[in-house]
Design a protein around this motif. Sequence first.
Motif, PDB file in Angstrom:
ATOM      1  N   GLU A  94      17.749  14.755  44.695  1.00  0.00           N
ATOM      2  CA  GLU A  94      16.841  15.898  44.803  1.00  0.00           C
ATOM      3  C   GLU A  94      16.475  16.202  46.255  1.00  0.00           C
TER       4      GLU A  94
ATOM      5  N   VAL B 283      18.601   9.539  45.913  1.00  0.00           N
ATOM      6  CA  VAL B 283      17.641  10.655  45.863  1.00  0.00           C
ATOM      7  C   VAL B 283      18.386  11.993  45.975  1.00  0.00           C
TER       8      VAL B 283
ATOM      9  N   TRP C 142       8.631   2.950  43.776  1.00  0.00           N
ATOM     10  CA  TRP C 142       9.852   2.213  44.078  1.00  0.00           C
ATOM     11  C   TRP C 142       9.642   0.719  43.893  1.00  0.00           C
TER      12      TRP C 142
ATOM     13  N   THR D 263       9.543   5.390  38.592  1.00  0.00           N
ATOM     14  CA  THR D 263       9.126   6.763  38.324  1.00  0.00           C
ATOM     15  C   THR D 263       9.078   7.487  39.663  1.00  0.00           C
ATOM     16  N   GLN D 264       8.879   8.783  39.636  1.00  0.00           N
ATOM     17  CA  GLN D 264       8.818   9.542  40.878  1.00  0.00           C
ATOM     18  C   GLN D 264       7.686   9.011  41.756  1.00  0.00           C
ATOM     19  N   GLY D 265       8.042   8.570  42.950  1.00  0.00           N
ATOM     20  CA  GLY D 265       7.047   8.041  43.880  1.00  0.00           C
ATOM     21  C   GLY D 265       6.791   6.556  43.742  1.00  0.00           C
TER      22      GLY D 265
ATOM     23  N   ARG E 114      14.109   3.106  41.666  1.00  0.00           N
ATOM     24  CA  ARG E 114      12.906   3.921  41.456  1.00  0.00           C
ATOM     25  C   ARG E 114      12.513   3.868  39.984  1.00  0.00           C
TER      26      ARG E 114
END
Length: 525
Positions: free
Chosen positions: A397, A395, A450, A446-448, A444
């Motif tokens: 970001e 992660v 997992w 997509t974003q959010g 992951r």
Amino acid sequence: MPAVPACLLEPLWDQFAALLPVREGYASTHSLGCHRRRVADRTVFEHVVLALVHGSRYERISTVGCSDRTIRRRVKEWSALGISEVHALALKAYDRMIGLGLSEISVDGCIAKAPSGGEKAGRSPVDRSKQGLKRSVASDACGVPLGIISAGANRHGSPTYEYQGIVVKDGKPTGEVLNASWAVGQEVKLSGTSGTFTQQLILVPLEVDPKFVSVTLDVEFDCLMADDCSNGPQSWDGALEWTGADPFSHTAIGKIGHTWTPTDNTDLLDLSTKITAYSPVAKPAATRWQADGAQIRCDTISSTTPGCAFYKYIPTWVMNFKKTPPAVAHAWLIQSKLPNHPGSKAANKPMFFLPAADKNAPGRDPNKNRDVICPKNSDGTSWAGKYGNPRTTTVPEISASDKMSCDEFAYASSYNSGGMPGGIIGGMNPVASGDECVQTYATRATQGEWHLYDDERLAGPTWSEVCGRSAMSGWINFTSMGGAFSSGFSGKYRLLDKDPYWVDFPEFGHCDASKATVTCTVPKP
């Protein structure tokens, strides 16, 4: 259809029948020489088992061939012979062949009418003070009744203090005994950062015989360690005197502060209260009252600042799913799927805390447990960076320096860890290396969103392993425990060497880990 399968009922009946005396089918002493055949003991036995299984009254399960009166008479007859062991035998057989669910026991009760009175009957608070009974039943996790007790309908569910005053007249006891009782409630407020704590006692009158005229209570608080525990002044909200004319006029609430002064690193304190009752017409009587399971442990080991916790209480650590979903998914999978179920309350397999090396009995550094499961590479980098599945997601970001990391379950700071040596060191699930654990990785989609997968580069898990190793984001791995556990949870409950605690994952409550391939979406769609 029988209430219990024949494979259970037959051996149970064999055990019980062996206790019964031999009887004729007819009574030879009958004046006419014969009469209706006696209902077979086996038939009555089956009806009693049916009542036990369904928790029904005998009227509900009686049949044409076996009336409820016959059942009652026969049970009373067996009881008089000292062989009323149907329930005990049934429980033993069930536990041996199927297993009682004793990890969770529920207790409930109801108030029933008792129009004929009896020794245990009392005034019902829900039926205009008519005679009634309070029946309380304990059952296991699957609803199997473990036992039943009866008391008067006016018996309070809390622990009680009872005063039996022997009446005195002209300085001599008359032999007459008067009764008074109070429900006793206790609240203790501890501090994890102080050796001072408060105790509150609540006295609720249940019964005061009018012949007493009045009853006065004298309450003495004590923590039973005069050298290390001092008592402050006590204060009361409500008088400690009740009159027979108006026994339910008020409730009395007393408060007192206690202070533990450490002379040793740790002490166990027992709160005890001496209650003495006085009446102008009866002899005084004293009783020492103590709440079960309320032992307090104070220490300066978990922190140099004194603090206290309930010694017998087993706390529950809940991992933060919203913040670190892959780490929680990994821990849930290993706990639910593996036979040792580390930290599972449902399986009664607690996690046992391993503090720093200078605070545990074997002197084991928890980091050495991690080195067994997640060894560092020769250049000091994480095992996951070199051997973890390349599809593992970091992660950046959140943390620009985030790298792949190795997560293990059970935790390195526990005796349950696969890296904890067995034998005198005390490890419960020792392995030679993390290669013997279930291998997974977190990626992951997509974003959010997992996903946790078993590492397809290796042979699939057998689910007989005793530990788990997963490649995942380093930031997620360290954040899942970090300060939230070490300075939060373990500090709050002042966990010491080998203290038990549970690990729970409420978001996974709907997931089924019983299949060979485990698939679950969290939160539940």
